[in-house]
Scaffold this motif. Structure first.
Motif, PDB file in Angstrom:
ATOM      1  N   CYS A  58      72.598 -41.371  25.872  1.00  0.00           N
ATOM      2  CA  CYS A  58      73.243 -40.485  24.895  1.00  0.00           C
ATOM      3  C   CYS A  58      74.748 -40.739  24.824  1.00  0.00           C
ATOM      4  CB  CYS A  58      72.977 -39.024  25.240  1.00  0.00           C
ATOM      5  SG  CYS A  58      71.263 -38.497  24.996  1.00  0.00           S
ATOM      6  N   LYS A  59      75.382 -40.935  25.968  1.00  0.00           N
ATOM      7  CA  LYS A  59      76.825 -41.200  25.997  1.00  0.00           C
ATOM      8  C   LYS A  59      77.151 -42.525  25.318  1.00  0.00           C
ATOM      9  CE  LYS A  59      77.808 -38.430  30.113  1.00  0.00           C
ATOM     10  NZ  LYS A  59      78.230 -38.436  31.541  1.00  0.00           N
ATOM     11  N   TRP A  60      76.340 -43.533  25.585  1.00  0.00           N
ATOM     12  CA  TRP A  60      76.556 -44.843  24.946  1.00  0.00           C
ATOM     13  C   TRP A  60      76.391 -44.738  23.431  1.00  0.00           C
ATOM     14  CZ3 TRP A  60      72.693 -47.681  22.303  1.00  0.00           C
ATOM     15  CH2 TRP A  60      73.074 -48.954  21.883  1.00  0.00           C
ATOM     16  N   LEU A  61      75.338 -44.079  22.975  1.00  0.00           N
ATOM     17  CA  LEU A  61      75.095 -43.955  21.540  1.00  0.00           C
ATOM     18  C   LEU A  61      76.195 -43.146  20.871  1.00  0.00           C
ATOM     19  CD1 LEU A  61      73.102 -44.693  19.300  1.00  0.00           C
ATOM     20  CD2 LEU A  61      71.933 -42.521  19.737  1.00  0.00           C
ATOM     21  N   SER A  62      76.690 -42.116  21.553  1.00  0.00           N
ATOM     22  CA  SER A  62      77.781 -41.306  21.002  1.00  0.00           C
ATOM     23  C   SER A  62      79.020 -42.162  20.782  1.00  0.00           C
ATOM     24  CB  SER A  62      78.116 -40.153  21.953  1.00  0.00           C
ATOM     25  OG  SER A  62      77.027 -39.273  22.094  1.00  0.00           O
ATOM     26  N   ALA A  63      79.371 -42.977  21.762  1.00  0.00           N
ATOM     27  CA  ALA A  63      80.542 -43.842  21.643  1.00  0.00           C
ATOM     28  C   ALA A  63      80.327 -44.909  20.581  1.00  0.00           C
ATOM     29  CB  ALA A  63      80.841 -44.487  22.991  1.00  0.00           C
ATOM     30  N   LYS A  64      79.112 -45.434  20.499  1.00  0.00           N
ATOM     31  CA  LYS A  64      78.806 -46.515  19.548  1.00  0.00           C
ATOM     32  C   LYS A  64      78.888 -46.030  18.111  1.00  0.00           C
ATOM     33  CE  LYS A  64      75.216 -50.024  18.737  1.00  0.00           C
ATOM     34  NZ  LYS A  64      75.303 -50.025  17.288  1.00  0.00           N
ATOM     35  N   GLU A  65      78.412 -44.824  17.841  1.00  0.00           N
ATOM     36  CA  GLU A  65      78.337 -44.339  16.462  1.00  0.00           C
ATOM     37  C   GLU A  65      79.419 -43.332  16.105  1.00  0.00           C
ATOM     38  OE1 GLU A  65      74.441 -43.181  15.239  1.00  0.00           O
ATOM     39  OE2 GLU A  65      73.590 -45.153  15.704  1.00  0.00           O
ATOM     40  N   GLY A  66      80.243 -42.946  17.080  1.00  0.00           N
ATOM     41  CA  GLY A  66      81.344 -42.043  16.798  1.00  0.00           C
ATOM     42  C   GLY A  66      80.921 -40.622  16.457  1.00  0.00           C
ATOM     43  N   ARG A  67      79.798 -40.193  16.971  1.00  0.00           N
ATOM     44  CA  ARG A  67      79.328 -38.819  16.788  1.00  0.00           C
ATOM     45  C   ARG A  67      78.599 -38.405  18.061  1.00  0.00           C
ATOM     46  NH1 ARG A  67      74.962 -38.979  11.999  1.00  0.00           N
ATOM     47  NH2 ARG A  67      74.740 -36.806  12.668  1.00  0.00           N
ATOM     48  N   ARG A  68      78.482 -37.111  18.302  1.00  0.00           N
ATOM     49  CA  ARG A  68      77.933 -36.662  19.564  1.00  0.00           C
ATOM     50  C   ARG A  68      76.416 -36.612  19.554  1.00  0.00           C
ATOM     51  NH1 ARG A  68      78.044 -30.740  22.473  1.00  0.00           N
ATOM     52  NH2 ARG A  68      77.485 -31.458  24.563  1.00  0.00           N
ATOM     53  N   TYR A  69      75.826 -37.241  20.561  1.00  0.00           N
ATOM     54  CA  TYR A  69      74.394 -37.145  20.799  1.00  0.00           C
ATOM     55  C   TYR A  69      74.198 -36.561  22.188  1.00  0.00           C
ATOM     56  CZ  TYR A  69      73.657 -40.249  16.812  1.00  0.00           C
ATOM     57  OH  TYR A  69      73.638 -40.791  15.562  1.00  0.00           O
ATOM     58  N   ARG A  70      73.229 -35.658  22.332  1.00  0.00           N
ATOM     59  CA  ARG A  70      72.912 -35.088  23.634  1.00  0.00           C
ATOM     60  C   ARG A  70      71.452 -34.691  23.670  1.00  0.00           C
ATOM     61  NH1 ARG A  70      71.959 -29.773  22.984  1.00  0.00           N
ATOM     62  NH2 ARG A  70      73.141 -28.539  21.477  1.00  0.00           N
ATOM     63  N   LEU A  71      70.964 -34.415  24.861  1.00  0.00           N
ATOM     64  CA  LEU A  71      69.616 -33.886  25.014  1.00  0.00           C
ATOM     65  C   LEU A  71      69.566 -32.459  24.479  1.00  0.00           C
ATOM     66  CD1 LEU A  71      68.879 -35.133  28.639  1.00  0.00           C
ATOM     67  CD2 LEU A  71      67.998 -36.108  26.511  1.00  0.00           C
ATOM     68  N   PRO A  72      68.426 -32.026  23.961  1.00  0.00           N
ATOM     69  CA  PRO A  72      68.322 -30.648  23.464  1.00  0.00           C
ATOM     70  C   PRO A  72      68.181 -29.656  24.613  1.00  0.00           C
ATOM     71  CG  PRO A  72      66.190 -31.699  23.309  1.00  0.00           C
ATOM     72  CD  PRO A  72      67.152 -32.768  23.783  1.00  0.00           C
ATOM     73  N   THR A  73      68.610 -28.430  24.383  1.00  0.00           N
ATOM     74  CA  THR A  73      68.279 -27.370  25.335  1.00  0.00           C
ATOM     75  C   THR A  73      66.791 -27.061  25.201  1.00  0.00           C
ATOM     76  OG1 THR A  73      68.673 -25.555  23.790  1.00  0.00           O
ATOM     77  CG2 THR A  73      70.592 -26.367  25.051  1.00  0.00           C
ATOM     78  N   GLU A  74      66.258 -26.331  26.166  1.00  0.00           N
ATOM     79  CA  GLU A  74      64.851 -25.920  26.070  1.00  0.00           C
ATOM     80  C   GLU A  74      64.594 -25.122  24.801  1.00  0.00           C
ATOM     81  OE1 GLU A  74      61.960 -24.784  29.156  1.00  0.00           O
ATOM     82  OE2 GLU A  74      63.770 -24.252  30.272  1.00  0.00           O
ATOM     83  N   ALA A  75      65.503 -24.202  24.492  1.00  0.00           N
ATOM     84  CA  ALA A  75      65.313 -23.353  23.315  1.00  0.00           C
ATOM     85  C   ALA A  75      65.317 -24.194  22.041  1.00  0.00           C
ATOM     86  CB  ALA A  75      66.402 -22.292  23.251  1.00  0.00           C
ATOM     87  N   GLU A  76      66.209 -25.159  21.970  1.00  0.00           N
ATOM     88  CA  GLU A  76      66.253 -26.042  20.796  1.00  0.00           C
ATOM     89  C   GLU A  76      64.972 -26.854  20.695  1.00  0.00           C
ATOM     90  OE1 GLU A  76      71.094 -26.791  20.609  1.00  0.00           O
ATOM     91  OE2 GLU A  76      69.822 -28.076  21.845  1.00  0.00           O
ATOM     92  N   TRP A  77      64.514 -27.374  21.843  1.00  0.00           N
ATOM     93  CA  TRP A  77      63.300 -28.192  21.818  1.00  0.00           C
ATOM     94  C   TRP A  77      62.115 -27.372  21.325  1.00  0.00           C
ATOM     95  CZ3 TRP A  77      58.330 -28.489  23.062  1.00  0.00           C
ATOM     96  CH2 TRP A  77      57.702 -29.749  22.961  1.00  0.00           C
ATOM     97  N   GLU A  78      61.940 -26.171  21.872  1.00  0.00           N
ATOM     98  CA  GLU A  78      60.777 -25.375  21.489  1.00  0.00           C
ATOM     99  C   GLU A  78      60.860 -24.931  20.033  1.00  0.00           C
ATOM    100  OE1 GLU A  78      58.300 -21.413  22.911  1.00  0.00           O
ATOM    101  OE2 GLU A  78      59.396 -22.584  24.398  1.00  0.00           O
ATOM    102  N   TYR A  79      62.042 -24.597  19.576  1.00  0.00           N
ATOM    103  CA  TYR A  79      62.229 -24.241  18.164  1.00  0.00           C
ATOM    104  C   TYR A  79      61.805 -25.411  17.278  1.00  0.00           C
ATOM    105  CZ  TYR A  79      64.629 -22.879  13.837  1.00  0.00           C
ATOM    106  OH  TYR A  79      64.926 -22.566  12.535  1.00  0.00           O
ATOM    107  N   ALA A  80      62.224 -26.609  17.656  1.00  0.00           N
ATOM    108  CA  ALA A  80      61.870 -27.806  16.881  1.00  0.00           C
ATOM    109  C   ALA A  80      60.376 -28.081  16.943  1.00  0.00           C
ATOM    110  CB  ALA A  80      62.650 -29.004  17.398  1.00  0.00           C
TER     111      ALA A  80
END
Length: 221
Positions: free
Chosen positions: A69-91
């Motif tokens: 996630c850190k590598w992809l964030s730096a590569k594309e200039g936007r933030r990527y991270r793992l979802p929280t549990e609540a975000e995952w279940e909502y999705a």
């Protein structure tokens, strides 16, 4: 393919690669989990099967996922991270309140997710928990092989377990705010969601919670 691009661009070695004892796979004859020094994301240890570029990556720890996630964030200039549990279940639920986004009948997952079934049992006769149907995928399936849920998201039931941002708390939801609960204080385990190809449909519910140490790497994860 995305994880391979990261590993090759950075010469990154996963925790399974750095550990002389390797990652955790399955002894398919005995249907038990074993650690194997030859097992890592490049070779998850499936007999006669190697994941292709469109399969999900396996045997990555929480730390490995964070590094990606850190590598992809730096590569594309936007933030990527793992979802929280609540975000995952909502999705995963996509607006539903039933055990699965497909409804309340577990047999509906026969055509909606890669779970343990006849295809697995054909390779692992000891997998007595596997369902009778056969989705054609004994192990992993390529991403997007099954229909998306109501939010257009694929593989939210089955295929592989997915790391979440949160530390695991057994009583998290009993104490957390109703709206957008955040991760609990630091403990010993990180949460995973989604379950996978080795598990039956009943375990692949939207609410199913599993946890592992952040260093854990497994051929379902």
């Amino acid at each position: 393919a995305q994880f391979r691009a990261f590993a090759e661009a950075t010469a990154y070695e996963t925790e399974a690669q750095l550990d002389v004892e390797g990652g955790f796979g399955i002894d398919f004859e005995r249907a038990v989990v074993i650690q194997d020094p030859h097992t890592d994301w490049r070779n998850p240890g499936f007999p006669g099967f190697l994941p292709g570029p469109n399969h999900p990556v396996l045997l990555v720890s929480w730390h490995d996922a964070e590094a990606f996630c850190k590598w992809l964030s730096a590569k594309e200039g936007r933030r990527y991270r793992l979802p929280t549990e609540a975000e995952w279940e909502y999705a995963a639920r996509a607006g539903t309140k039933t055990p699965w986004w497909t409804g309340a009948d577990p047999t509906a997952l026969a055509t909606a997710g890669n779970t343990a079934d006849g295809a697995l049992r054909s390779k692992v006769p000891r997998a007595k928990w596997a369902a009778a149907w056969d989705d054609g995928h004994a192990f992993l399936s390529p991403v997007g092989s099954f229909p998306p849920n109501g939010f257009g998201l694929y593989d939210m039931h089955g295929n592989v377990w997915e790391w979440c941002l949160d530390w695991y708390g057994a009583d998290t939801y009993a104490k957390s705010p109703v709206d957008d609960p955040q991760e609990p204080a630091k403990v010993s385990f990180r949460t995973t969601r989604g379950v996978g190809w080795w598990n039956d449909a009943r375990q692949n519910r939207s609410a199913q919670r599993i946890y592992f140490k952040p260093t854990f790497r497994y051929c379902l994860l």
